[in-house]
Design an enzyme around this catalytic site. Structure first.
Site, PDB file in Angstrom:
ATOM      1  N   GLY A  95       0.829  -1.205   0.000  1.00 34.50           N
ATOM      2  CA  GLY A  95       0.000   0.000   0.000  1.00 34.50           C
ATOM      3  C   GLY A  95       0.859   1.250   0.000  1.00 34.50           C
ATOM      4  O   GLY A  95       0.517   2.255  -0.639  1.00 34.50           O
ATOM      5  N   ARG A 123      -7.840  -2.751  -1.327  1.00 34.15           N
ATOM      6  CA  ARG A 123      -7.609  -1.679  -0.351  1.00 34.15           C
ATOM      7  C   ARG A 123      -8.011  -0.316  -0.932  1.00 34.15           C
ATOM      8  O   ARG A 123      -7.874  -0.085  -2.132  1.00 34.15           O
ATOM      9  CB  ARG A 123      -6.138  -1.698   0.113  1.00 34.15           C
ATOM     10  N   SER A 168      -3.415   9.303   8.278  1.00 30.43           N
ATOM     11  CA  SER A 168      -2.677   8.404   7.385  1.00 30.43           C
ATOM     12  C   SER A 168      -1.452   9.095   6.825  1.00 30.43           C
ATOM     13  O   SER A 168      -1.547  10.083   6.096  1.00 30.43           O
ATOM     14  CB  SER A 168      -3.575   7.956   6.229  1.00 30.43           C
ATOM     15  N   GLN A 170       0.360   7.826   4.633  1.00 28.82           N
ATOM     16  CA  GLN A 170       0.422   7.557   3.186  1.00 28.82           C
ATOM     17  C   GLN A 170      -0.316   8.640   2.409  1.00 28.82           C
ATOM     18  O   GLN A 170       0.159   9.083   1.359  1.00 28.82           O
ATOM     19  CB  GLN A 170      -0.157   6.175   2.881  1.00 28.82           C
ATOM     20  N   ASP A 323       0.728  -0.220  13.074  1.00 32.59           N
ATOM     21  CA  ASP A 323       1.056  -1.545  12.535  1.00 32.59           C
ATOM     22  C   ASP A 323       1.313  -2.577  13.633  1.00 32.59           C
ATOM     23  O   ASP A 323       1.569  -3.747  13.337  1.00 32.59           O
ATOM     24  CB  ASP A 323       2.286  -1.446  11.628  1.00 32.59           C
TER      25      ASP A 323
HETATM   26  C1  S3P Z   1       2.902   3.773   6.294  1.00 29.19           C
HETATM   27  C2  S3P Z   1       1.803   4.337   6.882  1.00 29.19           C
HETATM   28  C3  S3P Z   1       0.774   3.538   7.575  1.00 29.19           C
HETATM   29  C4  S3P Z   1       1.264   2.148   7.910  1.00 29.19           C
HETATM   30  C5  S3P Z   1       1.985   1.506   6.766  1.00 29.19           C
HETATM   31  C6  S3P Z   1       3.184   2.329   6.351  1.00 29.19           C
HETATM   32  C7  S3P Z   1       3.851   4.649   5.596  1.00 29.19           C
HETATM   33  O1  S3P Z   1      -0.366   3.419   6.726  1.00 29.19           O
HETATM   34  O2  S3P Z   1       0.181   1.332   8.310  1.00 29.19           O
HETATM   35  O3  S3P Z   1       2.427   0.207   7.100  1.00 29.19           O
HETATM   36  O4  S3P Z   1       4.983   4.210   5.281  1.00 29.19           O
HETATM   37  O5  S3P Z   1       3.510   5.815   5.338  1.00 29.19           O
HETATM   38  P1  S3P Z   1      -1.506   4.542   6.669  1.00 29.19           P
HETATM   39  O6  S3P Z   1      -0.968   5.752   6.047  1.00 29.19           O
HETATM   40  O7  S3P Z   1      -2.596   3.914   5.833  1.00 29.19           O
HETATM   41  O8  S3P Z   1      -1.937   4.753   8.092  1.00 29.19           O
END
Ligand code: S3P
Length: 446
Positions: A95, A123, A168, A170, A323
Site C-alpha cells: 500500500g 484496499r 494516514s 500515506q 502496525d
Molecule cells: C505507512 C503508513 C501507515 C502504515 C503503513 C506504512 C507509511 O499506513 O500502516 O504500514 O509508510 O507511510 P496509513 O498511512 O494507511 O496509516
C-alpha cells in the site's frame, strides 16, 4: 505456500539487528529517483514490498542498483523528470508503494497504470485520489476505488491545502510528493500526527518544508512544502524497523527467562507507541545509546521477560503504533486481565482486515476476545494461552508473524498456513528468531 509452525521456545537470548525500516526505505528510493545526482542508501530493506518500489522507480526512468557492499545507489531524474513507464507498475502487496508513487505520478504529465496483488487490490485508494484530483490528476478505475488504477498526471499542477480525513501518513505523503512538482506551496493539515519520515527525508534532500502547530487545534500540524525545489542526491542510513523489532521484542517479553538486545532500531516518537504501551503493561524495556542517524532517532532496545497486565489504550495513540496491534493483541493474550484497544477502524483496511484476523486467530488459540467496529478487548489469563491453532495469514505479514510469536510460549504450537507473505517486510524472520532461541520450522501442509 510455505506453512510454518512455532513451538515453545528456549529462553530467547543474545543480540540481533532487525532489517531496515520499510517506510523509510520506500521514501529513500522515491526521493533518490526525484533528486539530481547520486543517492546512496545503507541498510535498505530488500523485502518484496520495497523491491516493488525499486522496480517502479526504474520503470519511471531512474537508475537503482545494489553495490557489492550491500548499499544501494539511485541516480535520479530531478523533480518532474520521471518518464512514462512502458508496462503496468506492479505494487505487489505494498500500500505504501502504491499510494506514494501514485502521488509522485500525479504531477508528471504522462499516463501510468498501477496494479497489485489480491490483498492490495481490495484496499481503498479514493483516499489519495481525492486530493490528487484537486491538484489536477485524472484517474480511471474499475468500480470501487481500488487497483488497478490508471492515472494521467496533471500537465499544470495546482497547489492545494488539504486536511487529512483519516490519520494516514500515506495520504499525507502522496500529497507532499505530488507537491514536489507543483509550483507554489502545498499544505497538508493533519489533525492527529502521523509518522513524519517523508517530511524528515524531504528536508534531508534539501527541500523546504515548514511544520507548524495548527492554531487552536492542540496536536494538529500544518506541513507546508515549497514546490519545484532542486533535490540533491543524499546519503541515507535506514534504521532498523521498529515495526519488525516489535516481534522479537514481544517474544522476549513472553518467553520465560529471556533477555535480548535489538540494535539500531528506529525510535521515531511517531512510531514508538508500542514501547509506551508495553511499558504501561509492565514490560522491562530499556532504550540505550540513543543517537541520530540521517535525521532519524535510533537506539538499542534491551528486553527482559516480564509479567504483563491488561491496559486500556485510547485511539489517540493509534497512529503512533498502527502496525503493531496484531503483536500487541498477542501480548495482551498473555497479560493478566483485560486489555482494551480503541480507535482501530483503520485496521480494517490494512493488508487484511486485521481486526477480524486478530479476533479469529486469538479465538482459535483459545483466548477470549471481542471486537466492535473500531475497538478490541482481549482477556488475558496472566500466563501461557492454550495455542494449538492453525492460522490463515491472509497475505498479511504482520498477522503471520504475530501468531508465530503467540506459539513461542503457548501451551501448544501455533501454525501459519502461508508464511511467504513475511518476506514483504521481514525477510529472514524465522532465522533471526531461531537464532535467538525460537523454534519456528517448516510444516508440511495439510
Ligand atoms: C505507512 C503508513 C501507515 C502504515 C503503513 C506504512 C507509511 O499506513 O500502516 O504500514 O509508510 O507511510 P496509513 O498511512 O494507511 O496509516
Amino acid at each position: 505456500m510455505t506453512a510454518l509452525i512455532s513451538r515453545p521456545a528456549r529462553p530467547l537470548t543474545g543480540a540481533a539487528a532487525v532489517p531496515g525500516d520499510k517506510s523509510i526505505s520506500h521514501r529513500a528510493l522515491i526521493l533518490g529517483a526525484l533528486a539530481v545526482g547520486e543517492t546512496r542508501i545503507a541498510g535498505l530493506l530488500a523485502s518484496a514490498d520495497v523491491l516493488a518500489t525499486v522496480a517502479a522507480v526504474k520503470a519511471l526512468g531512474a537508475q537503482a542498483e545494489q553495490g557489492e557492499n550491500g548499499d544501494w545507489r539511485v541516480y535520479g531524474r530531478g523533480v518532474g523528470g520521471l518518464a512514462e513507464p512502458q508496462g503496468v507498475l506492479d505494487m505487489g502487496n505494498s500500500g505504501t508503494a502504491a499510494r506514494l508513487l501514485i502521488g509522485v505520478v500525479a504531477t508528471h504529465p504522462f499516463t501510468a497504470t498501477f496494479a497489485g496483488d489480491k490483498s492490495l487490490s481490495v484496499r481503498p485508494m479514493e483516499r489519495v485520489m481525492t486530493p490528487l484530483r484537486q491538484m489536477g490528476a485524472q484517474f480511471t478505475t474499475r468500480s470501487g476505488d481500488c487497483l488497478p488504477i490508471t492515472i494521467t498526471g496533471a500537465p499544470s499542477p495546482v497547489p492545494i491545502v488539504y486536511e487529512l480525513p483519516v490519520a494516514s501518513a500515506q495520504i499525507k505523503s502522496a500529497v507532499l510528493l505530488a507537491g514536489l512538482n507543483t509550483p507554489g506551496r502545498t499544505t497538508v493539515i493533519e489533525p492527529q500526527p502521523t509518522r513524519d519520515h517523508t517530511e524528515r527525508m524531504l528536508g534531508h534532500f534539501d527541500a523546504e518544508v515548514v511544520i507548524m502547530e495548527k492554531p487552536g487545534a492542540p496536536g494538529a500540524k500544518e506541513i507546508t512544502l515549497t514546490g519545484q525545489p532542486e533535490l540533491t542526491g543524499a546519503e541515507v542510513r535506514v534504521p532498523g524497523d521498529i515495526s519488525s523489532a516489535a516481534f522479537p521484542l514481544v517474544a522476549a517479553l513472553l518467553v520465560p527467562d529471556s533477555k535480548i538486545t535489538l540494535t539500531g532500531v528506529g525510535v521515531n516518537p511517531l512510531r514508538s507507541g508500542l514501547i509506551e504501551t508495553l511499558r504501561e503493561m509492565g514490560a522491562a524495556i530499556s532504550i540505550d545509546n540513543p543517537r541520530n542517524e540521517g535525521g532519524e532517532p535510533v537506539a538499542d532496545l534491551t528486553v527482559v521477560t516480564s509479567g504483563l497486565k491488561g491496559v486500556t489504550v485510547s485511539g489517540a495513540r493509534a497512529p503512533r503504533m498502527i502496525d503493531e496491534y496484531p503483536i500487541l493483541a498477542v501480548a495482551a493474550a498473555y497479560a493478566q486481565g483485560v486489555t482494551r484497544l480503541e480507535g482501530l477502524a483503520e485496521l480494517r483496511v490494512k493488508e487484511s482486515d486485521r481486526l477480524d484476523a486478530i479476533v479469529r486467530g486469538l479465538t482459535a488459540a483459545g483466548i477470549e476476545v471481542e471486537a466492535s467496529d473500531d475497538a478490541l478487548t482481549v482477556k488475558g489469563g496472566g500466563g501461557p494461552p492454550p495455542g494449538g491453532a492453525r492460522i490463515e495469514a491472509r497475505l498479511d505479514h504482520r498477522i503471520a508473524m504475530a501468531f508465530l510469536v503467540l506459539g513461542m510460549a503457548a501451551e501448544a504450537p501455533v501454525e501459519i498456513d502461508n508464511a511467504t507473505t513475511i518476506d514483504t517486510s521481514f525477510p529472514g524472520f524465522a532465522d533471526l528468531m531461531n537464532g535467538l532461541g525460537a523454534a519456528v520450522a517448516a510444516q508440511k501442509e495439510g
